[in-house]
Structures are given as C-alpha cells and as structure tokens.
Design an enzyme around this catalytic site. Structure first.
Site, PDB file in Angstrom:
ATOM      1  N   LYS A 186      10.606  13.184   0.379  1.00  0.00           N
ATOM      2  CA  LYS A 186      10.516  11.784   0.830  1.00  0.00           C
ATOM      3  C   LYS A 186      11.052  11.769   2.260  1.00  0.00           C
ATOM      4  CE  LYS A 186      12.174   8.184   1.595  1.00  0.00           C
ATOM      5  NZ  LYS A 186      12.136   7.568   2.951  1.00  0.00           N
ATOM      6  N   GLU A 261      24.385  15.976   2.988  1.00  0.00           N
ATOM      7  CA  GLU A 261      24.755  16.218   4.380  1.00  0.00           C
ATOM      8  C   GLU A 261      24.800  14.855   5.042  1.00  0.00           C
ATOM      9  OE1 GLU A 261      25.178  16.352   7.682  1.00  0.00           O
ATOM     10  OE2 GLU A 261      23.234  17.254   8.158  1.00  0.00           O
ATOM     11  N   CYS A 295      23.889  14.762  13.329  1.00  0.00           N
ATOM     12  CA  CYS A 295      25.072  14.736  12.456  1.00  0.00           C
ATOM     13  C   CYS A 295      26.178  15.589  13.040  1.00  0.00           C
ATOM     14  CB  CYS A 295      24.688  15.201  11.061  1.00  0.00           C
ATOM     15  SG  CYS A 295      23.664  16.662  11.077  1.00  0.00           S
ATOM     16  N   GLU A 394      31.305   7.365  12.981  1.00  0.00           N
ATOM     17  CA  GLU A 394      30.136   8.009  13.569  1.00  0.00           C
ATOM     18  C   GLU A 394      29.283   6.927  14.245  1.00  0.00           C
ATOM     19  OE1 GLU A 394      27.061   9.563  10.885  1.00  0.00           O
ATOM     20  OE2 GLU A 394      27.060  11.389  12.071  1.00  0.00           O
TER      21      GLU A 394
HETATM   22  P1  NAD Z   1      19.705   6.404   5.669  1.00  0.00           P
HETATM   23  O1  NAD Z   1      20.757   7.152   4.947  1.00  0.00           O
HETATM   24  O2  NAD Z   1      19.474   4.989   5.293  1.00  0.00           O
HETATM   25  O3  NAD Z   1      18.287   7.152   5.543  1.00  0.00           O
HETATM   26  C1  NAD Z   1      18.146   8.548   5.348  1.00  0.00           C
HETATM   27  C2  NAD Z   1      17.033   8.785   4.330  1.00  0.00           C
HETATM   28  O4  NAD Z   1      17.406   8.179   3.091  1.00  0.00           O
HETATM   29  C3  NAD Z   1      15.690   8.145   4.707  1.00  0.00           C
HETATM   30  O5  NAD Z   1      14.629   8.978   4.274  1.00  0.00           O
HETATM   31  C4  NAD Z   1      15.691   6.849   3.906  1.00  0.00           C
HETATM   32  O6  NAD Z   1      14.403   6.364   3.626  1.00  0.00           O
HETATM   33  C5  NAD Z   1      16.380   7.307   2.634  1.00  0.00           C
HETATM   34  N1  NAD Z   1      16.989   6.213   1.876  1.00  0.00           N
HETATM   35  C6  NAD Z   1      17.431   5.011   2.332  1.00  0.00           C
HETATM   36  N2  NAD Z   1      17.891   4.259   1.309  1.00  0.00           N
HETATM   37  C7  NAD Z   1      17.756   5.006   0.186  1.00  0.00           C
HETATM   38  C8  NAD Z   1      18.091   4.792  -1.186  1.00  0.00           C
HETATM   39  N3  NAD Z   1      18.626   3.643  -1.628  1.00  0.00           N
HETATM   40  N4  NAD Z   1      17.838   5.791  -2.067  1.00  0.00           N
HETATM   41  C9  NAD Z   1      17.316   6.977  -1.659  1.00  0.00           C
HETATM   42  N5  NAD Z   1      16.952   7.212  -0.380  1.00  0.00           N
HETATM   43  C10 NAD Z   1      17.187   6.253   0.545  1.00  0.00           C
HETATM   44  O7  NAD Z   1      20.038   6.514   7.176  1.00  0.00           O
HETATM   45  P2  NAD Z   1      19.494   5.544   8.307  1.00  0.00           P
HETATM   46  O8  NAD Z   1      19.533   4.106   7.909  1.00  0.00           O
HETATM   47  O9  NAD Z   1      18.193   6.049   8.694  1.00  0.00           O
HETATM   48  O10 NAD Z   1      20.630   5.722   9.373  1.00  0.00           O
HETATM   49  C11 NAD Z   1      21.877   5.038   9.214  1.00  0.00           C
HETATM   50  C12 NAD Z   1      23.024   5.900   9.624  1.00  0.00           C
HETATM   51  O11 NAD Z   1      23.008   7.124   8.868  1.00  0.00           O
HETATM   52  C13 NAD Z   1      22.992   6.396  11.042  1.00  0.00           C
HETATM   53  O12 NAD Z   1      23.501   5.487  11.942  1.00  0.00           O
HETATM   54  C14 NAD Z   1      23.843   7.626  10.956  1.00  0.00           C
HETATM   55  O13 NAD Z   1      25.202   7.328  11.043  1.00  0.00           O
HETATM   56  C15 NAD Z   1      23.542   8.170   9.608  1.00  0.00           C
HETATM   57  N6  NAD Z   1      22.569   9.263   9.664  1.00  0.00           N
HETATM   58  C16 NAD Z   1      23.029  10.497   9.508  1.00  0.00           C
HETATM   59  C17 NAD Z   1      22.152  11.552   9.560  1.00  0.00           C
HETATM   60  C18 NAD Z   1      22.602  12.939   9.397  1.00  0.00           C
HETATM   61  O14 NAD Z   1      21.909  13.857   9.799  1.00  0.00           O
HETATM   62  N7  NAD Z   1      23.716  13.166   8.778  1.00  0.00           N
HETATM   63  C19 NAD Z   1      20.824  11.338   9.799  1.00  0.00           C
HETATM   64  C20 NAD Z   1      20.351  10.041   9.933  1.00  0.00           C
HETATM   65  C21 NAD Z   1      21.265   9.011   9.851  1.00  0.00           C
END
Ligand code: NAD
Length: 492
Positions: A186, A261, A295, A394
């Site tokens: 996904k 992660e 990250c 972060e």
């Molecule tokens: P997120 O955690 O919402 O999204 C990451 C992935 O999870 C996406 O594919 C999203 O569709 C999916 N997702 C979202 N809600 C979900 C749920 N309820 N169940 C299962 N999957 C779900 O991250 P974001 O909103 O895109 O970014 C928000 C914050 O997350 C950023 O500001 C940053 O701090 C952090 N982030 C961290 C990383 C990393 O590499 N560690 C990467 C992206 C974002």
C-alpha cells in the site's frame, strides 16, 4: 495514463489508475480515483486508484495463491535471479523512473536519480543474498540432529510513506521477496507513481502473478484494511509514530509481528576539537536532502559551548547558499510534498518566533519557483533550549536546531533525551572520546566523523524507542522477513 508536467517538461507515463493484482491492472472496487498533485506546482498531474478493503482482500488472496503456488515453488536461487533481473530492468529504465519520482515528489532530479539507483541496488543486493541465508546446527542430546532453518512468513503487508517512494519500494519489497514471501504493497497516496511503475517492471523481470500486488489508496481505508487483514502473516510500516501505533495494535490483534520505522530527531554531537571543514557540508546536507523529509535527517546539532560561535558563523555562511527550487533546476532541495506538510513546517516557524528562538541562517527559494508549489525557506535556529519543541519534535522539513552542551556527560544526556533513537553522529579528533560517546548514543545507527542520512543499503537500519523496531537494510532485513523453525531428528 499520462502524467503531465514532468521535470523535463515532457509527459511521462505511469502505468494505471487501477490496482495491481496477479501481474495485471484492474479498476478498484469503488471505481474511484484520487488526484496526484505535483509538489513543485500544486497542479494535478494524474490520478491513482482510491483502493478499498475489497481491493485489499483480492490482493491478499492473490498473494496467498502465489505463496502456496508458483512463487512458493521457486528455489532461493531462482528467486534471487528474478530480483537481480529486476535490478537490471530498473537500471535500463532509470530515466523514466527518475522523471516520475522527481515529478511526483518534487525533489531535485539528481536526488531522484540517486533514489532510483538505490532502488535497483536493493534488488541487486537482496537478489544476490537470497540463497545465502543459512540455518544452524545445534549440539543437542546424543542420538539427535537439531537444526534451524529460516522460512518466509507467507504473505507480508507493506505500507510505505511518500518521502522516498522508489527507495522505500526497494527497501521493503526486495528483502521480503528474496526470503520467499508474497507481498501486498500500500504505497502513500501523496507519492506512489514510481512504485506503480516498478510493479510492472517486476512482472517483466519474471515475478510470477500474485508474488507482488499493489493497492494504491488512502491510509484510513486501504492502509487500515491491510494492517488489520487476517490473511497477512507480517507487516512492515514506515511513516508517522501515530499511524505506527495503529498498525502495531492491528498486528497485535492478529498476533503477527511487525517492523516499524517511525522517524527520528537525530543528533550530531560536535566537540570543540571537531574538524569543522569536514562537518559543515555534512551537517547542511543531512538536514536539506529530500527537503528534510527524511526519517534519518540530522535535525539536531549539539555543539560544545566553546565552538558554538564558530559553528554558527560557518553554518550561517553555508546555509545562505542553500536554494530550494523545482526538480529541473536541480537545486539543493525541492518543495515539501504537499500543503499539509508545508503548513506543519510553518507552524514550527510560528512557534519558534513565539518562543523567541533566534534564526541563525536562512536559505532561499529560487526566483523561478512556482508560488503554488509547496516551498519553504530552509532555516537554522540556535541556540535552541534543549526542552523546546524544536529540539524535541520531528519537523520533517529543512529546519535545523542547534543546541549547546558543556561536557561529554551533558552531550550524551542531551543526545539521548528525546523520544526518538534512529541515527546519531559524533564529531571529534579524539578517537577515544568519539568512540566512548558514539557507543553511548541510543540509536540504531551511529556515525563517527560523518553522517549518512538515508544511505547505505548494506547497513542495518532501524530505530530504538519511539523510532520503532525491527531492522531494514543489510542482511538483517532478510532475517526480519523470516521466521525460524527448529527441526529435531532422532536417529539412534
Ligand atoms: P502517515 O504515517 O500518515 O503515512 C504513512 C503511510 O501510512 C501512508 O502510506 C499512509 O497512507 C498510511 N496510513 C495512514 N493512515 C493509516 C492508517 N490508519 N492505517 C494504515 N495505514 C495508514 O504519514 P504522513 O501523514 O504521510 O506524514 C506525517 C508525518 O509522519 C510526517 O510529518 C513525518 O513526521 C512522519 N513521516 C515519517 C516518515 C519516515 O520515514 N519515518 C515518512 C513519512 C512521514
């Protein structure tokens, strides 16, 4: 389907606005699609499927069939050959994938190219490693042979973020397939065009139907359906701590394991005897690469008090040269991924102003950058109080906090005093001190006189504390995607 306005001004092709199951595209069950916006312009470039739970059901069923059928019947060597062929095909399609990645994420072309090369390298590395996962023989009672073997879990779920779609695809899918799992991916709704194309290339490389399936869509629908699906045997998630928590709860309810992660607030500890000529360019790159949306961004600099003025002066000079621009301008960094991330970073700016935190230096936004793009001015703040939100949370943007410390003990205490523990670095010409401090930093990866934000396919990578658990990259990732069976044979 065409993706308009790619970084070279031409149009590039993404595979489909459907879901990828059994090596083919089909419309999602809802028939709905989501707009994909180019971060550098804010304009719609294409649409992707708005996948739902019904699509996840189909994808998991296809993966199960593959695991119990053609894919499960491949030897480790055969699996490895297919993955190495995919590495080759990715390399042959590097220009197209680079344009897709740059358009979709807004990052500079050279960084997108580096990400595509890293993706190919993941398949090369894990393809070559597939038949080198050995079990053990255990001395046991007289008349018995006891051995362990590493087995694939079965069907693995993979939820990846938008910051490095091509790299994340390689990082999570290559080791899972190399171990013999069948995967359901996904990708993130904000950037997933390269994973969509990579699925097609995987089929071209000879991956049998169902071994890799992809359901684009929103997190709360497709993502939640995948993480809670009773048909998966393991899940790997990269993204925010908040969603990581939900994924871990869903995994617990199904009694399966997960790799999480979840980001970091990684410190670089700079002692008074550090080589600033070497450190300054590394510090700047560690917070500006991928517009700080990494990250492993080096987002905290801890500097010994005696070096503070020199470091701030040098950082200010270096940062004033930093420019954010559109992908084709190939500046140091691009825009943020979307309007939400831009607002999030701007909220940190407002908070810093309200808290009276001094701005040490600012970069620039390229004059030709589209005002509708999601650009922010890269910034260094300092000195920042250690307990301020800028030192603790972060940001996920090009924002660096400089914090001071008096001595070794305080450096270690401050380096470890956040919720996170992903990466760290120590800069000192005193080798003993550098080693002493490096080994006290609570993080999954620690560098001495250097820093690697996102690099190192061969290097096990992952978090401690709120940064998550499990290890990606390196040989360890293969073991993370496997379970151990102990086999005991009585032979008299
Ligand atoms: P997120 O955690 O919402 O999204 C990451 C992935 O999870 C996406 O594919 C999203 O569709 C999916 N997702 C979202 N809600 C979900 C749920 N309820 N169940 C299962 N999957 C779900 O991250 P974001 O909103 O895109 O970014 C928000 C914050 O997350 C950023 O500001 C940053 O701090 C952090 N982030 C961290 C990383 C990393 O590499 N560690 C990467 C992206 C974002």
């Amino acid at each position: 389907m065409n993706v308009q306005n790619d970084a070279r001004g031409a149009s590039v092709t993404a595979a489909s606005d459907g879901i990828f199951i059994d090596n083919g595209w089909r419309a999602s069950a809802s028939g709905k699609t989501l707009a994909v916006l180019a971060p550098a312009t804010g304009r719609e470039i294409t649409r992707i499927a708005d996948g739902t739970a019904a699509d996840i059901d189909l994808a998991v069923e296809a993966a199960r069939r593959a695991f119990e059928g053609a894919w499960g019947g491949h030897s480790a060597t055969e699996r490895g050959r297919i993955l190495q062929r995919l590495a080759q095909i990715i390399t042959e399609n590097e220009d197209e994938l680079t344009a897709l990645e740059a358009t979709d994420t807004g990052k500079p072309m050279s960084q997108a190219r580096g990400d595509v090369r890293a993706c190919a390298r993941y398949f090369e590395y894990y393809g070559a490693a597939a038949d080198k996962v050995h079990g053990t023989q255990i001395p046991f009672m007289q008349g018995y042979l006891a051995v362990t073997e590493h087995l694939p879990y079965g069907v693995t779920g993979h939820i990846i973020p938008w910051n490095l779609p091509a790299q994340m695809f390689g990082r999570t899918i290559a080791p899972a397939l190399a171990m013999g799992n069948a995967c359901v991916l996904k990708p993130a709704e904000d950037a997933c065009l390269s994973p969509i194309r990579l699925c097609e290339l995987a089929a071209e490389a000879g991956l049998p139907p169902g071994a890799l399936n992809c359901v684009p869509g929103r997190g709360e629908s497709a993502g939640a359906a995948l993480s809670g699906h009773r048909g998966i045997d393991y899940i790997s998630f990269t993204g925010s701590p908040q969603v990581g928590e939900l994924v871990q709860i869903a995994a617990a309810k199904n009694h399966i394991g997960c790799t999480l992660e979840l980001g970091g607030k990684s410190p670089q500890v700079i002692f008074e005897d550090a080589d600033l000529d070497a450190a300054i360019p590394v510090i700047v790159t560690a917070i500006t690469v991928n517009a700080g949306q990494t990250c492993s961004a080096g987002s905290r600099v801890l500097v010994q008090e005696g070096l503070k003025d020199a470091l701030l002066e040098r950082l200010a000079a270096a940062f004033s040269e930093v420019v954010a621009g559109p992908p084709e301008a190939d500046c140091k960094l691009g825009p943020l991924v979307n309007a939400t991330q831009k607002r999030r970073v701007e909220r940190f700016f407002s908070q810093a102003e309200a808290d009276g935190i001094p701005i040490v230096a600012e970069g620039k936004i390229a004059p030709g950058a589209d005002p509708e793009g999601y650009f922010v001015v890269p910034r260094v703040y300092g000195p920042v109080p250690h307990d301020n939100v800028l030192s603790q949370e972060e940001v996920f943007g090009p924002v660096l906090s400089v914090v001071t410390f008096r001595d070794e003990a305080e450096a270690i205490e401050k380096a470890n005093d956040t919720d996170y523990g992903l990466v760290g670095a120590v800069w000192s010409k005193d080798g003993s001190r550098a080693m002493r401090v490096a080994r006290r930093i609570v993080a999954g990866q620690v560098f001495v006189n250097g820093y690697g934000a996102g690099g190192g396919i061969e290097l096990p990578f992952g978090g401690m504390k709120k940064s998550g658990h499990g290890r990606e990259k390196g040989f360890e990732a293969l073991l993370d995607f496997s379970t151990t069976r102990t086999l005991v044979v009585k032979h008299d």
